[in-house]
Scaffold this motif. Structure first.
Motif, PDB file in Angstrom:
ATOM      1  N   PRO A  79      44.248  40.029  47.272  1.00 12.82           N
ATOM      2  CA  PRO A  79      43.673  40.863  46.222  1.00 12.82           C
ATOM      3  C   PRO A  79      42.261  41.327  46.618  1.00 12.82           C
ATOM      4  O   PRO A  79      41.288  41.118  45.897  1.00 12.82           O
ATOM      5  CB  PRO A  79      43.665  39.936  45.002  1.00 12.82           C
ATOM      6  CG  PRO A  79      43.498  38.564  45.581  1.00 12.82           C
ATOM      7  CD  PRO A  79      44.224  38.606  46.910  1.00 12.82           C
ATOM      8  N   CYS A  80      42.174  41.940  47.799  1.00 15.36           N
ATOM      9  CA  CYS A  80      40.919  42.484  48.359  1.00 15.36           C
ATOM     10  C   CYS A  80      39.897  41.416  48.733  1.00 15.36           C
ATOM     11  O   CYS A  80      38.734  41.720  48.992  1.00 15.36           O
ATOM     12  CB  CYS A  80      40.300  43.535  47.447  1.00 15.36           C
ATOM     13  SG  CYS A  80      41.331  45.021  47.291  1.00 15.36           S
ATOM     14  N   VAL A  81      40.317  40.153  48.770  1.00 11.87           N
ATOM     15  CA  VAL A  81      39.505  39.041  49.278  1.00 11.87           C
ATOM     16  C   VAL A  81      40.457  38.127  50.035  1.00 11.87           C
ATOM     17  O   VAL A  81      41.657  38.127  49.778  1.00 11.87           O
ATOM     18  CB  VAL A  81      38.796  38.246  48.145  1.00 11.87           C
ATOM     19  CG1 VAL A  81      37.776  39.113  47.416  1.00 11.87           C
ATOM     20  CG2 VAL A  81      39.796  37.647  47.176  1.00 11.87           C
ATOM     21  N   ASN A  82      39.911  37.330  50.961  1.00 11.56           N
ATOM     22  CA  ASN A  82      40.807  36.459  51.732  1.00 11.56           C
ATOM     23  C   ASN A  82      40.790  35.009  51.250  1.00 11.56           C
ATOM     24  O   ASN A  82      41.205  34.109  51.961  1.00 11.56           O
ATOM     25  CB  ASN A  82      40.492  36.547  53.221  1.00 11.56           C
ATOM     26  CG  ASN A  82      39.142  35.967  53.573  1.00 11.56           C
ATOM     27  OD1 ASN A  82      38.382  35.550  52.708  1.00 11.56           O
ATOM     28  ND2 ASN A  82      38.822  35.949  54.852  1.00 11.56           N
ATOM     29  N   THR A  83      40.349  34.795  50.021  1.00  8.86           N
ATOM     30  CA  THR A  83      40.332  33.450  49.442  1.00  8.86           C
ATOM     31  C   THR A  83      41.392  33.300  48.343  1.00  8.86           C
ATOM     32  O   THR A  83      41.414  32.299  47.638  1.00  8.86           O
ATOM     33  CB  THR A  83      38.938  33.136  48.867  1.00  8.86           C
ATOM     34  OG1 THR A  83      38.571  34.186  47.975  1.00  8.86           O
ATOM     35  CG2 THR A  83      37.910  33.013  49.997  1.00  8.86           C
ATOM     36  N   ALA A  84      42.240  34.309  48.225  1.00 16.18           N
ATOM     37  CA  ALA A  84      43.379  34.266  47.295  1.00 16.18           C
ATOM     38  C   ALA A  84      44.463  35.160  47.888  1.00 16.18           C
ATOM     39  O   ALA A  84      44.179  36.045  48.697  1.00 16.18           O
ATOM     40  CB  ALA A  84      42.973  34.769  45.908  1.00 16.18           C
ATOM     41  N   LEU A 120      34.707  37.667  43.098  1.00 16.60           N
ATOM     42  CA  LEU A 120      34.103  38.963  43.393  1.00 16.60           C
ATOM     43  C   LEU A 120      34.707  40.032  42.478  1.00 16.60           C
ATOM     44  O   LEU A 120      35.905  39.986  42.167  1.00 16.60           O
ATOM     45  CB  LEU A 120      34.342  39.349  44.848  1.00 16.60           C
ATOM     46  CG  LEU A 120      33.601  38.520  45.898  1.00 16.60           C
ATOM     47  CD1 LEU A 120      34.017  38.940  47.302  1.00 16.60           C
ATOM     48  CD2 LEU A 120      32.099  38.673  45.742  1.00 16.60           C
ATOM     49  N   PRO A 121      33.900  41.010  42.089  1.00 15.08           N
ATOM     50  CA  PRO A 121      34.405  42.093  41.235  1.00 15.08           C
ATOM     51  C   PRO A 121      35.628  42.796  41.823  1.00 15.08           C
ATOM     52  O   PRO A 121      36.532  43.182  41.085  1.00 15.08           O
ATOM     53  CB  PRO A 121      33.213  43.055  41.122  1.00 15.08           C
ATOM     54  CG  PRO A 121      32.022  42.189  41.319  1.00 15.08           C
ATOM     55  CD  PRO A 121      32.452  41.137  42.309  1.00 15.08           C
ATOM     56  N   ARG A 122      35.696  42.934  43.159  1.00 16.79           N
ATOM     57  CA  ARG A 122      36.846  43.624  43.765  1.00 16.79           C
ATOM     58  C   ARG A 122      38.139  42.857  43.514  1.00 16.79           C
ATOM     59  O   ARG A 122      39.191  43.453  43.347  1.00 16.79           O
ATOM     60  CB  ARG A 122      36.611  43.884  45.252  1.00 16.79           C
ATOM     61  CG  ARG A 122      36.453  42.655  46.104  1.00 16.79           C
ATOM     62  CD  ARG A 122      36.345  42.970  47.596  1.00 16.79           C
ATOM     63  NE  ARG A 122      35.208  43.774  47.939  1.00 16.79           N
ATOM     64  CZ  ARG A 122      34.237  43.418  48.773  1.00 16.79           C
ATOM     65  NH1 ARG A 122      34.303  42.251  49.377  1.00 16.79           N
ATOM     66  NH2 ARG A 122      33.250  44.217  49.041  1.00 16.79           N
ATOM     67  N   GLU A 123      38.087  41.533  43.471  1.00 12.42           N
ATOM     68  CA  GLU A 123      39.286  40.731  43.188  1.00 12.42           C
ATOM     69  C   GLU A 123      39.704  40.899  41.727  1.00 12.42           C
ATOM     70  O   GLU A 123      40.886  41.105  41.432  1.00 12.42           O
ATOM     71  CB  GLU A 123      39.023  39.256  43.500  1.00 12.42           C
ATOM     72  CG  GLU A 123      40.229  38.366  43.251  1.00 12.42           C
ATOM     73  CD  GLU A 123      40.007  36.901  43.586  1.00 12.42           C
ATOM     74  OE1 GLU A 123      40.952  36.115  43.397  1.00 12.42           O
ATOM     75  OE2 GLU A 123      38.898  36.533  44.032  1.00 12.42           O
ATOM     76  N   ILE A 124      38.749  40.851  40.828  1.00 20.34           N
ATOM     77  CA  ILE A 124      39.049  41.006  39.406  1.00 20.34           C
ATOM     78  C   ILE A 124      39.647  42.390  39.138  1.00 20.34           C
ATOM     79  O   ILE A 124      40.590  42.530  38.352  1.00 20.34           O
ATOM     80  CB  ILE A 124      37.787  40.765  38.555  1.00 20.34           C
ATOM     81  CG1 ILE A 124      37.331  39.300  38.727  1.00 20.34           C
ATOM     82  CG2 ILE A 124      38.042  41.080  37.086  1.00 20.34           C
ATOM     83  CD1 ILE A 124      35.952  39.005  38.189  1.00 20.34           C
ATOM     84  N   ARG A 125      39.128  43.419  39.829  1.00 22.94           N
ATOM     85  CA  ARG A 125      39.669  44.775  39.657  1.00 22.94           C
ATOM     86  C   ARG A 125      41.142  44.844  40.059  1.00 22.94           C
ATOM     87  O   ARG A 125      41.920  45.583  39.463  1.00 22.94           O
ATOM     88  CB  ARG A 125      38.852  45.791  40.469  1.00 22.94           C
ATOM     89  CG  ARG A 125      37.550  46.180  39.811  1.00 22.94           C
ATOM     90  CD  ARG A 125      36.929  47.432  40.430  1.00 22.94           C
ATOM     91  NE  ARG A 125      36.903  47.469  41.876  1.00 22.94           N
ATOM     92  CZ  ARG A 125      35.904  47.020  42.635  1.00 22.94           C
ATOM     93  NH1 ARG A 125      34.830  46.485  42.078  1.00 22.94           N
ATOM     94  NH2 ARG A 125      35.964  47.114  43.948  1.00 22.94           N
ATOM     95  N   VAL A 126      41.535  44.089  41.088  1.00 18.50           N
ATOM     96  CA  VAL A 126      42.951  44.074  41.495  1.00 18.50           C
ATOM     97  C   VAL A 126      43.804  43.513  40.366  1.00 18.50           C
ATOM     98  O   VAL A 126      44.819  44.106  39.993  1.00 18.50           O
ATOM     99  CB  VAL A 126      43.163  43.262  42.799  1.00 18.50           C
ATOM    100  CG1 VAL A 126      44.647  43.035  43.064  1.00 18.50           C
ATOM    101  CG2 VAL A 126      42.512  43.959  43.980  1.00 18.50           C
ATOM    102  N   TYR A 127      43.401  42.372  39.797  1.00 18.20           N
ATOM    103  CA  TYR A 127      44.179  41.782  38.701  1.00 18.20           C
ATOM    104  C   TYR A 127      44.225  42.732  37.503  1.00 18.20           C
ATOM    105  O   TYR A 127      45.277  42.898  36.879  1.00 18.20           O
ATOM    106  CB  TYR A 127      43.605  40.422  38.291  1.00 18.20           C
ATOM    107  CG  TYR A 127      43.549  39.422  39.421  1.00 18.20           C
ATOM    108  CD1 TYR A 127      44.633  39.245  40.280  1.00 18.20           C
ATOM    109  CD2 TYR A 127      42.414  38.656  39.645  1.00 18.20           C
ATOM    110  CE1 TYR A 127      44.580  38.330  41.329  1.00 18.20           C
ATOM    111  CE2 TYR A 127      42.354  37.735  40.681  1.00 18.20           C
ATOM    112  CZ  TYR A 127      43.433  37.578  41.528  1.00 18.20           C
ATOM    113  OH  TYR A 127      43.381  36.675  42.550  1.00 18.20           O
TER     114      TYR A 127
END
Length: 183
Positions: free
Chosen positions: A148-153, A15-22
């Protein structure tokens, strides 16, 4: 599950929200380790325990709360083994009764969904609408685990970086609270 350093090499399907965290962590030179657990979303305490064992961190509860009028919002970070007593928090922060905020507010202020509440969501709160509350015991830990704004990582960062570099970069302060779990 395997502990890896830094962002995933392949971001397709994330998801874009996860990539934005990294992207945010890398831009602000905050080092982190990561565990991907797409097969085990962190929706239960049992799943979180397994993930935190791999990360090598103390499990943390992340609660998104609001006052009765839904005009003040709070993110509370606390050790998972402590019971949450709203009365303890309200006295310390001078607020009326608190309850869990709805998923709509999580999305609006933090760009996260239930099960993924995390300190990392504060990067999306550019208006400073959410007040961060941190139990004092978490500050004693060397590392902090969060999503990282998702619950799969899940990611592992130094506590000093989380409450230092990261909070400065997202223009947020924290209020340290003391939770005992007593009435």
């Amino acid at each position: 599950m395997e502990l890896k350093t830094g962002r995933p090499e392949i971001t397709e399907g994330l998801l874009p929200r996860e990539i934005r965290v990294y992207d945010f962590l890398d831009k602000n030179e905050i080092t982190y380790e990561r565990v991907d657990h797409h097969d085990i979303p962190a929706m239960t305490m049992e799943a979180c325990e397994e993930i935190d064992r791999v990360l090598g961190v103390v499990m943390c509860k992340n609660l998104f709360l609001c006052n009765q009028q839904k005009t003040s919002f709070y993110m509370l970070l606390m050790p998972a083994d402590k019971p949450f007593k709203t009365k303890e928090i309200t006295k310390q922060i001078g607020s009326a009764r608190l309850s869990f905020a709805s998923p709509e507010y999580m999305l609006k202020y933090l760009d996260i969904e239930p099960g993924a509440v995390s300190l990392m969501g504060l990067m999306n709160d550019t208006a400073g609408s959410v007040r961060l509350l941190v139990d004092e015991d978490l500050l004693k830990e060397e590392y902090l685990g969060c999503h990282p704004c998702v619950n799969t990582a899940s990611i592992k960062i130094k506590t000093a970086d989380a409450f230092g570099k990261y909070l400065k970069a997202v223009s947020h302060d924290m209020t340290v609270v003391r939770l005992t779990g007593e009435a």
